[in-house]
Scaffold this motif. Structure first.
Motif, PDB file in Angstrom:
ATOM      1  N   LYS A 261       0.813  -1.225   0.000  1.00 45.81           N
ATOM      2  CA  LYS A 261       0.000   0.000   0.000  1.00 45.81           C
ATOM      3  C   LYS A 261       0.840   1.265   0.000  1.00 45.81           C
ATOM      4  O   LYS A 261       0.514   2.233  -0.709  1.00 45.81           O
ATOM      5  CB  LYS A 261      -0.932  -0.001   1.216  1.00 45.81           C
ATOM      6  CG  LYS A 261      -1.873   1.201   1.270  1.00 45.81           C
ATOM      7  CD  LYS A 261      -2.831   1.109   2.458  1.00 45.81           C
ATOM      8  CE  LYS A 261      -3.750   2.324   2.497  1.00 45.81           C
ATOM      9  NZ  LYS A 261      -4.662   2.285   3.669  1.00 45.81           N
ATOM     10  N   ASN A 303     -11.687   0.928  11.633  1.00 49.76           N
ATOM     11  CA  ASN A 303     -10.410   1.455  11.133  1.00 49.76           C
ATOM     12  C   ASN A 303      -9.296   1.341  12.155  1.00 49.76           C
ATOM     13  O   ASN A 303      -8.257   1.983  12.009  1.00 49.76           O
ATOM     14  CB  ASN A 303     -10.592   2.912  10.701  1.00 49.76           C
ATOM     15  CG  ASN A 303     -11.589   3.039   9.574  1.00 49.76           C
ATOM     16  OD1 ASN A 303     -11.517   2.306   8.597  1.00 49.76           O
ATOM     17  ND2 ASN A 303     -12.534   3.961   9.709  1.00 49.76           N
ATOM     18  N   GLN A 312      -8.278  -4.624   4.997  1.00 44.99           N
ATOM     19  CA  GLN A 312      -7.474  -4.161   3.871  1.00 44.99           C
ATOM     20  C   GLN A 312      -6.676  -5.303   3.240  1.00 44.99           C
ATOM     21  O   GLN A 312      -6.492  -5.338   2.024  1.00 44.99           O
ATOM     22  CB  GLN A 312      -6.540  -3.041   4.322  1.00 44.99           C
ATOM     23  CG  GLN A 312      -7.266  -1.749   4.688  1.00 44.99           C
ATOM     24  CD  GLN A 312      -6.306  -0.585   4.865  1.00 44.99           C
ATOM     25  OE1 GLN A 312      -5.365  -0.412   4.091  1.00 44.99           O
ATOM     26  NE2 GLN A 312      -6.529   0.224   5.883  1.00 44.99           N
TER      27      GLN A 312
END
Length: 390
Positions: A261, A303, A312
């Motif tokens: 990422k 989150n 993710q």
């Protein structure tokens, strides 16, 4: 000498932020609700920081003052004159101190137009933005316009471990020698860099997620697994081969996410991981499982440090087996002295796993992570004999 107002005179407030402010050339005024601590700091005008390592190092932070949070006018006057405001109060308390900051800013914009940075140095994502929102909710549109461009709320990512040690002077702070602070340079007013010995970056997200998905995730997984294996401290938990294996493999998963990422190099991430494991294993810290594991509901947020990287990873078709095991361990955390653990177990009992993860983590039954967590719950129950109180 420049002046800083710091809200929160706890171990991180004194041992990390107060020290950092001192070494950046600020005279520090602490604001706290602990009247005994405030009085001691006021009388001594200094305090000692003890580094918890084999070198037994220490330093004296001098030239400090302190205010009781209830001394409203004195706090206002300190904000009017401040060159920097910082906090270390826990993110849940930012709403509470926002009122005092608002009162100070209202007077400041009448008397002092110098740029001012307000930095929430909390173990949370974009805490300064959270504080800014709380402050702006109490300002009129005209007041918001007056402070915009003059008062900045740069977000920071921080990392340092501290412990509560009930010995010696009440003012003494006990912290590890390692620390890290990264500041969002793009949110600074007029390019002013208010602190020395910190890192400034244009994009803070990679560093926030590196801290959250490696340090915070590993800490949480160690604590919840340690609780299941009846360990008292993080250090004891990491001595258990079963726990260390889970932690290492979870770190490998989240490191893969950070590499894909954000472009961190594998070597850089491995060095970071080795450092954090050495820090966690420091026998002089004796970090209690109960302290690290507390507040499971927050740590299970969408989150946050566990569900965030797991979602993710799966979205990128990357494995999340061991991060999911950490989530399962958190769901089995049923310490009676922890109010959030009690709340979690009651909700699980009354509503079941799917509804609990929807409610606290934003997951629904269509997400692959849900089935993975179910499988890991079954696995942990068989391994440890622990079922939670559901």
């Amino acid at each position: 000498m420049m002046k800083a107002v710091h809200f929160g005179a706890g171990n991180i407030g004194r041992g990390f932020i107060g020290s950092l402010l001192h070494h950046s050339g600020y005279a520090v005024t602490f604001v706290d609700v602990n009247k005994t601590l405030v009085q001691a700091l006021r009388e001594k005008k200094s305090y000692e920081v003890v580094f918890i390592d084999e070198q037994d190092g220490r330093e004296v932070i001098s030239g400090v003052s302190a205010l009781d949070a209830g001394e409203e006018q004195a706090v206002i006057e300190a904000i009017v004159k401040a060159d920097l405001i910082t906090t270390a109060v826990f993110v849940t308390m930012l709403d509470h101190i926002a009122g005092a900051i608002v009162k100070g800013l209202r007077e400041r914009i009448k008397k002092n137009q110098k740029p001012l940075h307000i930095m929430a140095c909390e173990n949370a994502i974009n805490a300064s933005s959270v504080l800014k929102a709380a402050v702006y909710r109490q300002l009129t549109p005209a007041e918001q316009q007056a402070v915009e461009g003059v008062i900045g709320f740069p977000n920071v990512a921080i990392d340092r471990q501290a412990i509560n040690r009930q010995q010696g002077e009440i003012t003494t702070a006990y912290v590890e020698r390692f620390y890290e602070m990264t500041v969002n340079e793009s949110q600074l007013i007029d390019g002013i860099k208010p602190l020395q010995n910190v890192s400034y970056v244009r994009d803070l997200e990679p560093y926030i997620e590196r801290k959250l998905f490696l340090v915070n995730a590993a800490h949480a997984i160690t604590a919840y697994m340690g609780y299941l294996y009846q360990c008292a401290t993080i250090q004891q938990a990491l001595e258990q081969p079963e726990i260390l294996t889970v932690v290492n493999r979870a770190l490998a998963e989240t490191a893969c996410l950070l590499q894909v990422k954000h472009g961190f190099s594998p070597v850089e991430l491995q060095t970071y991981i080795q450092t954090l494991l050495r820090r966690f294993a420091n026998p002089l810290l004796s970090d209690q499982i109960a302290r690290v594991a507390r507040s499971p509901l927050r740590k299970l947020g969408m989150n946050e440090r566990l569900v965030g990287p797991a979602r993710q990873l799966l979205a990128r078709n990357l494995p999340a087996e061991y991060v999911s095991m950490g989530i399962a361990a958190a769901l089995l955390y049923d310490a009676e002295q922890d109010e959030e653990a009690e709340q979690l177990q009651i909700y699980l009992r009354d509503n079941g796993l799917e509804q609990t993860l929807l409610h606290y983590s934003g997951l629904d039954k269509e997400e692959p992570l849900l089935n993975l967590i179910k499988a890991k719950l079954d696995e942990l129950r068989k391994l440890t004999g622990r079922t939670g109180r559901i």
